[in-house]
Scaffold this active site. Structure first.
Site, PDB file in Angstrom:
ATOM      1  N   ASP A 112       8.338  -1.175   5.264  1.00 11.09           N
ATOM      2  CA  ASP A 112       8.081  -0.020   6.120  1.00 11.09           C
ATOM      3  C   ASP A 112       8.597  -0.110   7.550  1.00 11.09           C
ATOM      4  O   ASP A 112       8.276   0.744   8.380  1.00 11.09           O
ATOM      5  CB  ASP A 112       6.575   0.263   6.156  1.00 11.09           C
ATOM      6  CG  ASP A 112       6.086   0.814   4.837  1.00 11.09           C
ATOM      7  OD1 ASP A 112       6.714   1.762   4.338  1.00 11.09           O
ATOM      8  OD2 ASP A 112       5.099   0.299   4.310  1.00 11.09           O
ATOM      9  N   ASP A 181       9.022   6.418  -1.264  1.00 12.36           N
ATOM     10  CA  ASP A 181       8.815   6.434   0.197  1.00 12.36           C
ATOM     11  C   ASP A 181       9.907   5.656   0.941  1.00 12.36           C
ATOM     12  O   ASP A 181      10.200   5.917   2.110  1.00 12.36           O
ATOM     13  CB  ASP A 181       7.471   5.802   0.586  1.00 12.36           C
ATOM     14  CG  ASP A 181       6.346   6.026  -0.412  1.00 12.36           C
ATOM     15  OD1 ASP A 181       6.642   6.203  -1.595  1.00 12.36           O
ATOM     16  OD2 ASP A 181       5.188   5.999  -0.010  1.00 12.36           O
TER      17      ASP A 181
HETATM   18  N1  GLY Z   1       4.197   5.138   2.367  1.00 10.46           N
HETATM   19  C1  GLY Z   1       2.855   5.240   1.995  1.00 10.46           C
HETATM   20  C2  GLY Z   1       2.348   6.611   1.798  1.00 10.46           C
HETATM   21  O1  GLY Z   1       3.041   7.602   1.805  1.00 10.46           O
HETATM   22  O2  GLY Z   1       1.167   6.710   1.587  1.00 10.46           O
END
Ligand code: GLY
Length: 413
Positions: A112, A181
């Site tokens: 992330d 994501d």
């Molecule tokens: N990237 C984690 C979410 O969208 O919850």
């Protein structure tokens, strides 16, 4: 005399036309004025907690540290508010919370880092007029991109989202899980290639996007949340983590897909990315389960025939299905941009949908009163319903993409 008459008629017509047409930039400015007040309040609360605002529990602000995936959204939102209001106090807060994240340039335990560093430092670079700071921030972005590449395996061709772990039903061990994501981390890589002149970052982004395009989409352009790979880049599993079931479509996952491929089209002009973004957007905006206000349920298929969850929801109070304002905000922001890349009917449909969603999010049903909602702007998002975590609460990323969508809409007008 004749000229005076014509001028008067023209003026009357113009006034009439203006009163009939919605005034988007007026409406957007009003929202930013409210956001300015609410975020000054939220900043003060965050100072007390000494944490990055993330959500709310029992009416109290919940914060996080710089190793979480959400740390960049609060400074990022402050940057959007500063850009619209030129409020110096907001700017000082934005600088302070951005710089508090510096350690995260070494965040390599999950994928992330793009969210964390690009929403904060990336926006600072765009909006702060301070060449010395901007130069230092660019170095931090380059460092962060080098960290991101540590999770890229050439053989697999993708950035690994999470380290090896058990799936939520405990039945599968994911070796090399990649979640949809992860598309959102690629913008920082494309930017780093631009500022360094080194194509290696963008090459990784393209490889990741190509394999995601191949393996994360079903034939109707809905998405799997998690795709797990072996060491040669072959697909082992296609499952979910935060959605209802492996074959369902988690609303925020679909939102990340629309946003991610729109952004990759902007960066590469590859028509395959444009087609993917447009088809994924059509799946979303035409979905039968969408309510009139265009804010989606947390999953498009929850509790429908043909979809079996591995989670036992017995005894959980989840009817009616919780909405996810965060997905709506991400999609609104993506669609404003995607409309600019689309023609005729699509162009209009994408922009209309974004405007309708933003109107709903800006209404009292979703937009919180001053000092309510623990200081966040938007109510009614869902973190992870299967994990019974952050259900029907504010989430920092809902605010971030909402403010981004309004900024993009204003710039478009
Ligand atoms: N990237 C984690 C979410 O969208 O919850």
């Amino acid at each position: 005399m004749k000229l005076k008459f014509t001028l008067t008629i023209t003026l009357v017509c113009l006034l009439l036309f203006m009163s009939m047409k919605p005034q988007p930039s007026g409406f957007i400015s009003k929202i930013f004025n409210k956001a300015e007040q609410q975020y000054l309040y939220l900043s003060a609360e965050a100072d007390v907690l000494n944490k990055f605002p993330r959500s709310m529990k029992q009416d109290k602000l919940v914060g996080t540290n710089e190793w979480d995936w959400t740390g960049g959204f609060f400074p990022g939102s402050l940057w959007y508010i500063y850009h619209q209001t030129a409020n110096e106090q907001i700017k000082e807060e934005a600088i302070k919370w951005t710089e508090k994240l510096e350690k995260a340039k070494d965040l390599d335990q999950h994928h992330d880092i793009g969210f964390v560093m690009y929403c904060s430092y990336g926006n600072a670079i765009k909006y702060l007029n301070d060449p010395e700071k901007v130069k230092a921030y660019k170095d931090i972005i380059i460092h962060s991109s080098n960290t991101a590449l540590k999770r890229y395996d050439e053989q697999v061709g993708l950035i690994k989202s999470w380290n090896q772990k058990k799936s939520w039903d405990n039945k599968t061990v994911w070796k090399y899980p990649v979640i949809i994501d992860n598309m959102m981390n690629l913008e920082m890589l494309c930017y780093t290639s631009k500022i360094t002149g080194d194509p290696k970052y963008k090459k990784v982004a393209i490889s990741h996007a190509n394999k995601t395009m191949k393996n994360h989409f079903r034939t109707d352009y809905s998405t799997y949340h998690v795709v797990d790979y072996d060491e040669h880049g072959n697909v082992l599993h296609q499952q979910t983590n935060q959605g209802y079931s492996d074959n369902s479509t988690w609303a925020r996952g679909q939102a990340w897909a629309i946003y991610g491929f729109t952004m990759m089209y902007r960066e590469t002009k590859d028509p395959a990315y444009l087609k993917t973004a447009q088809q994924a957007a059509k799946f979303y905006i035409q979905h039968a389960s969408l309510a009139k206000d265009k804010i989606p349920n947390w999953d498009f298929n929850a509790f429908e025939n043909g979809y079996t969850s591995h989670v036992d929801f017995t005894g959980r109070n989840i009817s009616p299905a919780p909405r996810d304002a965060s997905a709506a905000a991400i999609v609104a922001s993506a669609l404003v941009e995607l409309s600019g890349f689309s023609e005729a009917k699509d162009k209009k449909a994408f922009l209309n949908f974004a405007e309708k969603s933003l109107k709903s999010l800006s209404s009292p049903a979703y937009f919180a009163a001053y000092k309510a909602n623990a200081g966040f702007l938007l109510k009614h998002s869902v973190g992870s319903l299967p994990h019974n975590s952050e259900v029907d609460v504010p989430l920092t990323y809902a605010d971030y993409y909402y403010l981004e969508a309004l900024t993009r809409l204003k710039e478009l007008k």
